[in-house]
Design an enzyme around this catalytic site. Structure first.
Site, PDB file in Angstrom:
ATOM      1  N   PHE A  11       0.822  -1.211   0.000  1.00 59.29           N
ATOM      2  CA  PHE A  11       0.000   0.000   0.000  1.00 59.29           C
ATOM      3  C   PHE A  11       0.864   1.272   0.000  1.00 59.29           C
ATOM      4  O   PHE A  11       0.857   2.052  -0.973  1.00 59.29           O
ATOM      5  CB  PHE A  11      -0.935  -0.110   1.211  1.00 59.29           C
ATOM      6  CG  PHE A  11      -1.590   1.144   1.676  1.00 59.29           C
ATOM      7  CD1 PHE A  11      -2.155   2.036   0.774  1.00 59.29           C
ATOM      8  CD2 PHE A  11      -1.675   1.415   3.040  1.00 59.29           C
ATOM      9  CE1 PHE A  11      -2.790   3.187   1.223  1.00 59.29           C
ATOM     10  CE2 PHE A  11      -2.308   2.546   3.498  1.00 59.29           C
ATOM     11  CZ  PHE A  11      -2.846   3.442   2.588  1.00 59.29           C
ATOM     12  N   ILE A  12       1.661   1.465   1.031  1.00 57.91           N
ATOM     13  CA  ILE A  12       2.456   2.698   1.126  1.00 57.91           C
ATOM     14  C   ILE A  12       3.620   2.655   0.134  1.00 57.91           C
ATOM     15  O   ILE A  12       3.918   3.641  -0.543  1.00 57.91           O
ATOM     16  CB  ILE A  12       2.981   2.914   2.566  1.00 57.91           C
ATOM     17  CG1 ILE A  12       1.822   2.900   3.570  1.00 57.91           C
ATOM     18  CG2 ILE A  12       3.760   4.230   2.664  1.00 57.91           C
ATOM     19  CD1 ILE A  12       2.246   2.874   5.037  1.00 57.91           C
ATOM     20  N   GLY A  36       1.754  -7.726  -0.521  1.00 60.16           N
ATOM     21  CA  GLY A  36       1.810  -6.761  -1.631  1.00 60.16           C
ATOM     22  C   GLY A  36       1.180  -7.365  -2.875  1.00 60.16           C
ATOM     23  O   GLY A  36       1.025  -8.584  -2.968  1.00 60.16           O
ATOM     24  N   SER A 120       6.117   1.833  13.527  1.00 55.46           N
ATOM     25  CA  SER A 120       4.688   1.927  13.818  1.00 55.46           C
ATOM     26  C   SER A 120       4.434   2.691  15.118  1.00 55.46           C
ATOM     27  O   SER A 120       5.110   2.471  16.123  1.00 55.46           O
ATOM     28  CB  SER A 120       4.101   0.526  13.942  1.00 55.46           C
ATOM     29  OG  SER A 120       2.790   0.604  14.468  1.00 55.46           O
ATOM     30  N   TYR A 144       2.798  -7.796  17.005  1.00 49.46           N
ATOM     31  CA  TYR A 144       3.049  -6.934  15.847  1.00 49.46           C
ATOM     32  C   TYR A 144       3.774  -5.662  16.290  1.00 49.46           C
ATOM     33  O   TYR A 144       4.813  -5.281  15.729  1.00 49.46           O
ATOM     34  CB  TYR A 144       1.726  -6.562  15.130  1.00 49.46           C
ATOM     35  CG  TYR A 144       1.892  -5.366  14.233  1.00 49.46           C
ATOM     36  CD1 TYR A 144       2.641  -5.449  13.071  1.00 49.46           C
ATOM     37  CD2 TYR A 144       1.338  -4.128  14.583  1.00 49.46           C
ATOM     38  CE1 TYR A 144       2.841  -4.331  12.271  1.00 49.46           C
ATOM     39  CE2 TYR A 144       1.530  -3.016  13.789  1.00 49.46           C
ATOM     40  CZ  TYR A 144       2.286  -3.118  12.635  1.00 49.46           C
ATOM     41  OH  TYR A 144       2.491  -2.007  11.850  1.00 49.46           O
ATOM     42  N   VAL A 188      -9.556  -0.237   9.599  1.00 57.49           N
ATOM     43  CA  VAL A 188     -10.970   0.127   9.564  1.00 57.49           C
ATOM     44  C   VAL A 188     -11.459   0.555   8.181  1.00 57.49           C
ATOM     45  O   VAL A 188     -12.597   0.262   7.805  1.00 57.49           O
ATOM     46  CB  VAL A 188     -11.249   1.226  10.629  1.00 57.49           C
ATOM     47  CG1 VAL A 188     -10.526   2.522  10.305  1.00 57.49           C
ATOM     48  CG2 VAL A 188     -12.732   1.447  10.803  1.00 57.49           C
ATOM     49  N   ARG A 212      -8.806   8.453  15.857  1.00 57.12           N
ATOM     50  CA  ARG A 212      -7.552   8.002  15.251  1.00 57.12           C
ATOM     51  C   ARG A 212      -6.942   9.139  14.438  1.00 57.12           C
ATOM     52  O   ARG A 212      -7.656   9.946  13.848  1.00 57.12           O
ATOM     53  CB  ARG A 212      -7.793   6.803  14.315  1.00 57.12           C
ATOM     54  CG  ARG A 212      -8.098   5.489  15.046  1.00 57.12           C
ATOM     55  CD  ARG A 212      -6.904   4.993  15.822  1.00 57.12           C
ATOM     56  NE  ARG A 212      -7.132   3.765  16.553  1.00 57.12           N
ATOM     57  CZ  ARG A 212      -7.618   3.674  17.799  1.00 57.12           C
ATOM     58  NH1 ARG A 212      -7.985   4.765  18.444  1.00 57.12           N
ATOM     59  NH2 ARG A 212      -7.734   2.507  18.398  1.00 57.12           N
ATOM     60  N   ARG A 264     -12.058  -3.723  21.919  1.00 60.04           N
ATOM     61  CA  ARG A 264     -11.024  -4.742  22.064  1.00 60.04           C
ATOM     62  C   ARG A 264     -10.025  -4.343  23.148  1.00 60.04           C
ATOM     63  O   ARG A 264      -9.713  -3.160  23.302  1.00 60.04           O
ATOM     64  CB  ARG A 264     -10.260  -4.937  20.733  1.00 60.04           C
ATOM     65  CG  ARG A 264     -11.045  -5.637  19.647  1.00 60.04           C
ATOM     66  CD  ARG A 264     -11.839  -4.695  18.752  1.00 60.04           C
ATOM     67  NE  ARG A 264     -11.058  -3.660  18.116  1.00 60.04           N
ATOM     68  CZ  ARG A 264     -10.849  -3.602  16.799  1.00 60.04           C
ATOM     69  NH1 ARG A 264     -11.355  -4.492  15.992  1.00 60.04           N
ATOM     70  NH2 ARG A 264     -10.157  -2.623  16.282  1.00 60.04           N
TER      71      ARG A 264
END
Ligand code: UDP
Length: 328
Positions: A11-12, A36, A120, A144, A188, A212, A264
């Site tokens: 994506f990025i 990817g 991240s 992660y 999301v 967010r 969550r």
């Protein structure tokens, strides 16, 4: 410049490749095509400056020769998503930690001019303050987040020890065209756009008041290029939109019915980057407003026609281990 992008079919990475090619740079992409997709770079294939290798960053002998005479390395290859990282932490450790080690060793051997790492913001976990500065305590909540943070530590250590000029960009909720449409329950935008396409209700987590820092993908790609161009090294920089938006507001912009799913464990009520450092050091600013970004996504709704359509039951099943391990 000769730029190498690991994860360039993602994506990025694909947006970064596109902008670099537009600016006249040469681009080498390494991607194992696990998450990817080749069609993310299909529109770039005719450009003479682009080379693609389907290699895995875990295969050091294959990837190392690709780094020859490379100026800039953008290391975006990695595994995302929370639930699979809880289910299979070994895979995440190998890819995000050992894979980063391999990329750093190749960059070191070939004496690249700059390596920029996609870190991240999940390293902040549930932070004490907003907007959250880079100096906030590190509190990974799941494998992660931990493995991405370990990758960042490696990058900074290689920068310090082997004098490779490095930068680590901590990304906040990146969204935009070509965000993933398949695979595990995750980001999301993919969930909501598939629901919107199929006229199903949006599965809002909790009461939807959580916010967010949604950051548009081309703004993020520009930050990577600014970080490569800069003469600075060893810096950790937040990349965010300078604002934060509630899920209820996202739903309002998208338009549609709502159904609710439980909150969550370990989820922050807010993510919001303090972007003062990147604005000062790189003279970078986000340019695409949330409203414009969402409207661009809505114009491409048909791209989500084959994406999984989640509902409260399938989400309950998909997040079972999340509740099992992270719940109190
Ligand atoms: N979210 C939601 N419904 C979904 C998936 C996510 O309301 O089906 C919310 C989630 O609670 C969070 C936000 O959307 O506040 C972003 O979630 P995502 O998984 O994209 O990113 P992260 O939680 O890692 O920031």
């Amino acid at each position: 410049m000769k730029a190498l992008i690991t994860g360039g079919c993602g994506f990025i990475g694909s947006h970064l490749a596109e902008i670099l090619l537009t600016q006249g740079h040469e681009v080498i992409i390494i991607d194992n095509l696990e998450s990817g997709r080749l069609n993310n770079i299909e529109h770039l294939q005719s450009q003479s400056g682009l080379t693609f290798y389907q290699y895995d960053i875990l295969d050091f002998d294959k990837i190392e020769p690709c780094f020859k005479s490379v100026d800039w390395v953008f290391h975006l290859a990695g595994m995302a998503d929370i639930v699979p990282s809880i289910d299979d932490p070994g895979k995440y450790y190998h890819c995000n930690v050992t894979g980063t080690f391999n990329v750093l060793e190749a960059a070191k051997n070939q004496q690249v001019k700059k390596l920029v790492y996609a870190a991240s913001s999940s390293c902040y976990g549930i932070p004490d303050s907003y907007p959250t500065p880079e100096t906030a305590e590190i509190r990974p909540q799941y494998p992660y987040a931990l493995t991405k943070y370990m990758g960042e530590e490696l990058v900074l250590h290689w920068g310090q020890t082997y004098k490779i000029p490095v930068m680590s960009l901590r990304l906040f909720n990146v969204y935009g065209p070509r965000s993933r449409t398949a695979g595990a329950y995750g980001a999301v935008f993919g969930v909501f756009l598939a629901q919107k396409f199929h006229n199903k209700p949006f599965t809002v987590v909790g009461d939807g008041t959580q916010t967010r820092d949604f950051t548009y993908v081309t703004d993020v790609a520009r930050a990577f290029i600014k970080a490569a161009e800069s003469s600075l090294t060893g810096k950790i920089l937040n990349v965010g939109s300078d604002n934060h938006y509630s899920i209820n507001y996202l739903v309002k912009l998208l338009g549609g019915e709502i159904t609710y799913v439980p909150k969550r464990p370990g989820e922050p009520d807010c993510t919001y980057a303090d972007t003062g450092k990147i604005q000062k050091l790189l003279d970078w600013k986000p340019e695409v407003s949330f409203e414009d970004g969402v409207s661009i996504m809505l114009q491409q709704l048909e791209k989500w026609q084959d994406a999984p359509v989640w509902n409260p039951d399938s989400i309950k099943q998909a997040t079972a281990t999340w509740f099992e391990y992270l719940g109190s």
